[in-house]
Scaffold this motif. Structure first.
Motif, PDB file in Angstrom:
ATOM      1  N   TYR A  69     -17.201   3.389  -5.881  1.00 51.97           N
ATOM      2  CA  TYR A  69     -16.208   2.400  -5.465  1.00 51.97           C
ATOM      3  C   TYR A  69     -16.840   1.250  -4.683  1.00 51.97           C
ATOM      4  CZ  TYR A  69     -13.462   6.652  -6.295  1.00 51.97           C
ATOM      5  OH  TYR A  69     -12.936   7.794  -6.842  1.00 51.97           O
ATOM      6  N   HIS A  70     -16.162   0.101  -4.747  1.00 54.12           N
ATOM      7  CA  HIS A  70     -16.582  -1.076  -3.977  1.00 54.12           C
ATOM      8  C   HIS A  70     -15.358  -1.664  -3.283  1.00 54.12           C
ATOM      9  CE1 HIS A  70     -17.672  -5.338  -3.284  1.00 54.12           C
ATOM     10  NE2 HIS A  70     -18.864  -4.823  -3.038  1.00 54.12           N
ATOM     11  N   VAL A  71     -15.326  -1.569  -1.961  1.00 52.97           N
ATOM     12  CA  VAL A  71     -14.173  -2.013  -1.174  1.00 52.97           C
ATOM     13  C   VAL A  71     -14.394  -3.430  -0.669  1.00 52.97           C
ATOM     14  CG1 VAL A  71     -12.766  -1.568   0.868  1.00 52.97           C
ATOM     15  CG2 VAL A  71     -13.662   0.346  -0.471  1.00 52.97           C
ATOM     16  N   THR A  72     -13.367  -4.254  -0.798  1.00 49.94           N
ATOM     17  CA  THR A  72     -13.386  -5.625  -0.288  1.00 49.94           C
ATOM     18  C   THR A  72     -12.208  -5.827   0.651  1.00 49.94           C
ATOM     19  OG1 THR A  72     -14.375  -6.439  -2.346  1.00 49.94           O
ATOM     20  CG2 THR A  72     -13.344  -8.072  -0.923  1.00 49.94           C
ATOM     21  N   TYR A  73     -12.464  -6.466   1.789  1.00 49.50           N
ATOM     22  CA  TYR A  73     -11.422  -6.703   2.796  1.00 49.50           C
ATOM     23  C   TYR A  73     -10.893  -8.124   2.685  1.00 49.50           C
ATOM     24  CZ  TYR A  73      -9.227  -7.305   7.400  1.00 49.50           C
ATOM     25  OH  TYR A  73      -8.340  -7.561   8.425  1.00 49.50           O
ATOM     26  N   ALA A  74      -9.577  -8.271   2.793  1.00 50.27           N
ATOM     27  CA  ALA A  74      -8.931  -9.578   2.751  1.00 50.27           C
ATOM     28  C   ALA A  74      -7.934  -9.699   3.897  1.00 50.27           C
ATOM     29  CB  ALA A  74      -8.223  -9.795   1.419  1.00 50.27           C
ATOM     30  N   VAL A  75      -8.056 -10.752   4.677  1.00 52.19           N
ATOM     31  CA  VAL A  75      -7.151 -10.985   5.808  1.00 52.19           C
ATOM     32  C   VAL A  75      -5.804 -11.475   5.296  1.00 52.19           C
ATOM     33  CG1 VAL A  75      -6.776 -12.304   7.928  1.00 52.19           C
ATOM     34  CG2 VAL A  75      -9.090 -11.577   7.301  1.00 52.19           C
ATOM     35  N   GLN A  76      -4.737 -10.951   5.901  1.00 53.22           N
ATOM     36  CA  GLN A  76      -3.390 -11.367   5.530  1.00 53.22           C
ATOM     37  C   GLN A  76      -2.587 -11.702   6.781  1.00 53.22           C
ATOM     38  OE1 GLN A  76      -2.429 -11.693   2.337  1.00 53.22           O
ATOM     39  NE2 GLN A  76      -4.385 -10.896   1.584  1.00 53.22           N
ATOM     40  N   ASP A  77      -2.054 -12.904   6.837  1.00 51.63           N
ATOM     41  CA  ASP A  77      -1.078 -13.237   7.875  1.00 51.63           C
ATOM     42  C   ASP A  77       0.284 -12.701   7.426  1.00 51.63           C
ATOM     43  OD1 ASP A  77      -3.002 -14.660   9.358  1.00 51.63           O
ATOM     44  OD2 ASP A  77      -2.671 -16.447   8.132  1.00 51.63           O
ATOM     45  N   SER A  78       1.186 -12.488   8.393  1.00 53.76           N
ATOM     46  CA  SER A  78       2.524 -11.971   8.062  1.00 53.76           C
ATOM     47  C   SER A  78       2.412 -10.753   7.160  1.00 53.76           C
ATOM     48  CB  SER A  78       3.370 -13.060   7.379  1.00 53.76           C
ATOM     49  OG  SER A  78       3.436 -14.219   8.169  1.00 53.76           O
ATOM     50  N   MET A  79       1.616  -9.798   7.617  1.00 51.46           N
ATOM     51  CA  MET A  79       1.266  -8.631   6.808  1.00 51.46           C
ATOM     52  C   MET A  79       2.472  -7.909   6.222  1.00 51.46           C
ATOM     53  SD  MET A  79      -0.759  -6.308   5.577  1.00 51.46           S
ATOM     54  CE  MET A  79      -2.322  -6.568   6.391  1.00 51.46           C
ATOM     55  N   GLU A  80       3.447  -7.581   7.078  1.00 45.64           N
ATOM     56  CA  GLU A  80       4.574  -6.786   6.618  1.00 45.64           C
ATOM     57  C   GLU A  80       5.334  -7.491   5.496  1.00 45.64           C
ATOM     58  OE1 GLU A  80       3.872  -7.529   9.706  1.00 45.64           O
ATOM     59  OE2 GLU A  80       3.685  -5.675  10.871  1.00 45.64           O
ATOM     60  N   GLU A  81       5.609  -8.771   5.715  1.00 42.35           N
ATOM     61  CA  GLU A  81       6.362  -9.538   4.721  1.00 42.35           C
ATOM     62  C   GLU A  81       5.606  -9.625   3.398  1.00 42.35           C
ATOM     63  OE1 GLU A  81       7.868 -14.162   4.061  1.00 42.35           O
ATOM     64  OE2 GLU A  81       7.418 -13.427   6.086  1.00 42.35           O
ATOM     65  N   LYS A  82       4.298  -9.867   3.463  1.00 41.80           N
ATOM     66  CA  LYS A  82       3.511 -10.000   2.241  1.00 41.80           C
ATOM     67  C   LYS A  82       3.401  -8.676   1.493  1.00 41.80           C
ATOM     68  CE  LYS A  82       0.729 -14.066   3.326  1.00 41.80           C
ATOM     69  NZ  LYS A  82      -0.633 -14.614   3.496  1.00 41.80           N
ATOM     70  N   LEU A  83       3.323  -7.577   2.241  1.00 41.39           N
ATOM     71  CA  LEU A  83       3.198  -6.284   1.581  1.00 41.39           C
ATOM     72  C   LEU A  83       4.480  -5.939   0.829  1.00 41.39           C
ATOM     73  CD1 LEU A  83       1.581  -3.758   0.966  1.00 41.39           C
ATOM     74  CD2 LEU A  83       2.472  -2.750   3.081  1.00 41.39           C
ATOM     75  N   VAL A  84       5.613  -6.153   1.461  1.00 42.90           N
ATOM     76  CA  VAL A  84       6.888  -5.860   0.800  1.00 42.90           C
ATOM     77  C   VAL A  84       7.046  -6.719  -0.450  1.00 42.90           C
ATOM     78  CG1 VAL A  84       9.389  -6.012   1.043  1.00 42.90           C
ATOM     79  CG2 VAL A  84       8.020  -5.078   2.905  1.00 42.90           C
ATOM     80  N   THR A  85       6.653  -7.992  -0.346  1.00 39.30           N
ATOM     81  CA  THR A  85       6.729  -8.887  -1.498  1.00 39.30           C
ATOM     82  C   THR A  85       5.799  -8.417  -2.611  1.00 39.30           C
ATOM     83  OG1 THR A  85       7.272 -10.773  -0.085  1.00 39.30           O
ATOM     84  CG2 THR A  85       6.425 -11.259  -2.280  1.00 39.30           C
TER      85      THR A  85
END
Length: 429
Positions: A69-85
């Motif tokens: 596996y190869h894991v990549t990290y990505a920063v997200q603002d407004s995490m909760e809202e973006k995840l639900v979307t």
């Protein structure tokens, strides 16, 4: 904390070299030959800034530790809202670094995959983590939706030079009464009464949730249905009366005093004692201020307590690479050396108790105090609507109290009425 800063600076240089191929979204983004043939795994998180480099170092350590596996990290603002979307649209990350506090709320919305089968299949011992963090990542259905990663809490920070000048022995600051006495001795005002040096910062009424535990009370009574607020009590009044003594009798602090110092009077050398957490260590070390730390003071009944926060790792529902996500989560959280490594990089303390018992923490005069505090720290109550009780019902009334607009009784009674309504509405959904 010279040892901590040396580790952070060394790691920053190292991770800066590793992050040279970073993508614009904050991930480590190495999609070339090193990732060839590996299954791509995406992790979202709200940690940004310098923390991206530290997380990238951990993902690179994992990527180099195995061939699948190869894991990549990505920063997200407004995490909760973006995840639900993202879940609604079917394009979700494989892993999320999640604020544990809201796990139950979003698990009830179907945002996360339960991990119980993975835990049982790999015989993961959940007792290796601080128990409150494990409970905080459960849903209302009793299932485990995440694995704890980091912990944090507040303890007392003190300016060594200011205490020495005032003849105050920090080791004697172990109770509310002793804290009040020390704060009074450390406060300086000019001839006109203008505050020049505060003995103790009272800038954050939101810490009421910690104070009331020390007073022997609690925020919510969850033994009844629906739950009701419990802060309008003798314990709640004890907290506000103590604050009143500090603000209006001993006059150790003025509201807005720290505004002229970028909101941080302690770092500026104008506040002698304050509550703060591990996130402040790097900044304080860089400032050159001579500081020490103490455990939480005991309340009037001899109770010592603290509120525990921090992050965990979850797998969103509809994640396409759940097995890979679990492999990474298990690697980071259950191998103590990885928790220690992340702490050396970022000063984020591990939720794994075996990692926290490492000599790196126990032999450090600052970090060892945080480790001791974690032994009696507890999380916020996993009650639907709890966060709104704090933020929408209680906090505004506390602000009015410390500002002198409301009495203690009025503030707590108004917050109770509003908070009970919030809890009843949340329970009915």
């Amino acid at each position: 904390m010279k040892k901590l800063m040396a580790a952070v600076l060394t790691a920053t240089v190292a991770t800066g070299l590793l992050a040279g191929c970073s993508t614009g979204n904050g991930g480590n983004g190495e999609k070339g030959s090193e990732a060839a043939g590996k299954q791509e795994v995406t992790m979202w998180g709200s940690m940004s800034g310098d923390a991206v480099e530290y997380i990238n170092q951990m993902t690179e350590n994992y990527n180099n530790s195995q061939e699948k596996y190869h894991v990549t990290y990505a920063v997200q603002d407004s995490m909760e809202e973006k995840l639900v979307t993202a879940i609604a649209g079917g394009d979700v990350p494989d892993i999320v670094m999640w604020d544990r506090f809201t796990t139950a709320t979003y698990a009830a919305k179907g945002a996360f995959m339960p991990l119980d089968d993975y835990i049982a299949g790999d015989k993961v011992d959940m007792d290796q983590f601080y128990q409150p963090t494990v409970e905080e990542m459960k849903g209302n259905d009793g299932k485990q939706y995440g694995i704890p990663l980091t912990v944090d809490t507040r303890i007392l920070f003190y300016n060594k030079d200011l205490l020495k000048e005032a003849g105050v022995n920090p080791e004697e600051i172990s109770t509310w009464d002793a804290l009040k006495t020390a704060a009074a001795a450390l406060t300086k005002r000019d001839a006109g009464g203008k505050l020049e040096q505060s003995g103790f910062s009272l800038s954050d009424p939101g810490l009421f949730n910690n104070w009331i535990l020390q007073a022997g009370g609690k925020m919510v009574d969850d033994t009844v249905t629906p739950p009701v607020t419990a802060f309008n009590s003798d314990a709640g009044l004890a907290v506000l009366n103590y604050w009143d003594e500090l603000l209006n009798q001993e006059k150790v602090y003025d509201l807005g005093f720290e505004d002229g110092f970028g909101g941080n009077g302690f770092k500026a050398g104008k506040v002698a004692i304050c509550f703060n957490g591990p996130w402040a260590l790097k900044s304080l070390d860089e400032s050159g201020i001579s500081y020490g730390v103490l455990e939480q003071p005991e309340g009037p009944g001899g109770v010592r307590s603290a509120i525990m926060g921090g992050f965990g790792l979850v797998i969103p529902s509809k994640a396409k690479n759940a097995d890979a996500a679990w492999d990474f989560i298990k690697w980071w959280t259950t191998q103590p050396e990885n928790g220690v490594e992340f702490a050396k990089l970022s000063a984020n303390l591990p939720a794994n108790k075996n990692a926290a018992a490492d000599d790196y923490f126990m032999n450090d005069e600052i970090l060892s105090v945080f480790s001791k505090t974690m032994l009696y720290a507890t999380t916020r109550m996993p009650v639907p609507g709890y966060s709104d009780v704090e933020g929408l019902a209680l906090r505004p009334q506390l602000d009015l109290f410390v500002g002198g607009t409301l009495s203690a009784e009025e503030a707590l009674a108004t917050a109770q009425k509003q908070g009970d309504k919030i809890l009843a509405e949340a329970a009915s959904k």
